[in-house]
Design an enzyme around this catalytic site. Structure first.
Site, short mmCIF file in Angstrom:
data_model
loop_
_atom_site.label_atom_id
_atom_site.label_comp_id
_atom_site.label_asym_id
_atom_site.label_seq_id
_atom_site.Cartn_x
_atom_site.Cartn_y
_atom_site.Cartn_z
N TYR A 1 -34.12 10.21 23.59
CA TYR A 1 -34.55 10.46 22.21
C TYR A 1 -35.82 9.67 21.91
CZ TYR A 1 -34.59 10.33 17.10
OH TYR A 1 -34.97 10.42 15.78
N SER B 1 -40.20 9.16 14.67
CA SER B 1 -39.20 8.12 14.43
C SER B 1 -39.85 6.76 14.63
CB SER B 1 -38.04 8.28 15.42
OG SER B 1 -37.17 7.16 15.40
#
Length: 247
Positions: free
Chosen positions: A151, A138
């Site tokens: 996350y 990400s």
């Protein structure tokens, strides 16, 4: 990574980025296995494409990963590409005491899951021609979003782990990192229509352009993710962190 003629396993293939990558790679002439926890969603991905195969996998369960690895190799002995795409994102308040169940599940799913599945399949992959591992991280691997601290941390860790894998598997298995920006999927509630996020179709189109180059880059990146990916190198980290912190 070769464009066609692969047998590709994609975790989290029942929706979002995983589903669209499965469709694109299938239509380029690859056999695709989509794996995930929900049979109905996987079947929807496979509908109308005879060379997409659905297999159940609980990426958060170490024993199930072992079971799955044995079964997928038996059913698809030509498997040569692993795409670690499955992941979850939970909002959290790390500045106060809280129940850590969400954080623990995020670590197990996003980090331990890819590590365990890679380990379970690595010897098989090393024996295949044109073998590759694609780890989906990400933009938040490079600049965290404090509202999704765990996350972000798992994606940063997977980025680091991917670099180590690339070094250790050099000459045996190609290792690629795919780092999406914020994309309109249902990773979090309402995200598929969230203003300012990259439309899924545009993301897939730009991403596949990276995978179909003559030589696949070590990092497949869209233009939109570069604000985060290059923030530290370009002296913009504080600016980028202020942006992610304002979510």
């Amino acid at each position: 990574m070769q464009t066609s003629g692969n047998t590709i396993l994609i975790t989290g293939g029942g929706s979002g980025i995983g589903r669209e990558l499965a469709h694109e790679w299938h239509d380029l002439g690859n056999t695709v296995i989509v794996a995930g926890r929900t049979q109905h969603s996987l079947d929807e991905t496979a509908t109308g494409r005879e060379n997409i195969h659905a297999m159940l996998l609980d990426i958060g369960d170490a024993d199930d990963i072992g079971r799955f690895a044995r079964e997928v190799v038996a059913a698809h002995p030509d498997l040569n590409v692993l795409v670690n795409n499955a992941g979850i994102m939970r909002f959290e308040e790390v500045g106060e005491a809280r129940n850590l169940a969400d954080a623990e599940e995020t670590i197990v799913t996003n980090l331990l899951g890819p590590m365990r599945l890679t380990d379970a399949l690595i010897e098989h992959l090393k024996a295949q021609d044109n073998a590759a591992i694609v780890n989906v991280t990400s933009g938040l691997a490079f600049v965290p979003m404090p509202k999704t601290a765990t996350y972000s941390a798992t994606k940063a860790a997977l980025h680091s782990y991917t670099i180590s894998l690339r070094v250790k598997l050099a000459g045996q298995v190609e290792v690629v990192e795919l780092a999406p920006p914020a994309v309109q999927t249902e990773l979090t509630p309402g995200q598929s229509t969230r203003e300012g996020y990259m439309p899924l179709g545009a993301f897939i189109e730009e991403t596949m352009a990276g995978f179909t180059r003559a030589e696949t880059p070590e990092e497949v990146l869209t233009e939109k993710v570069l604000f985060l990916r290059n923030a530290e190198a370009e002296g913009r980290f504080s600016e980028a962190l202020a942006m992610t912190s304002s979510f």
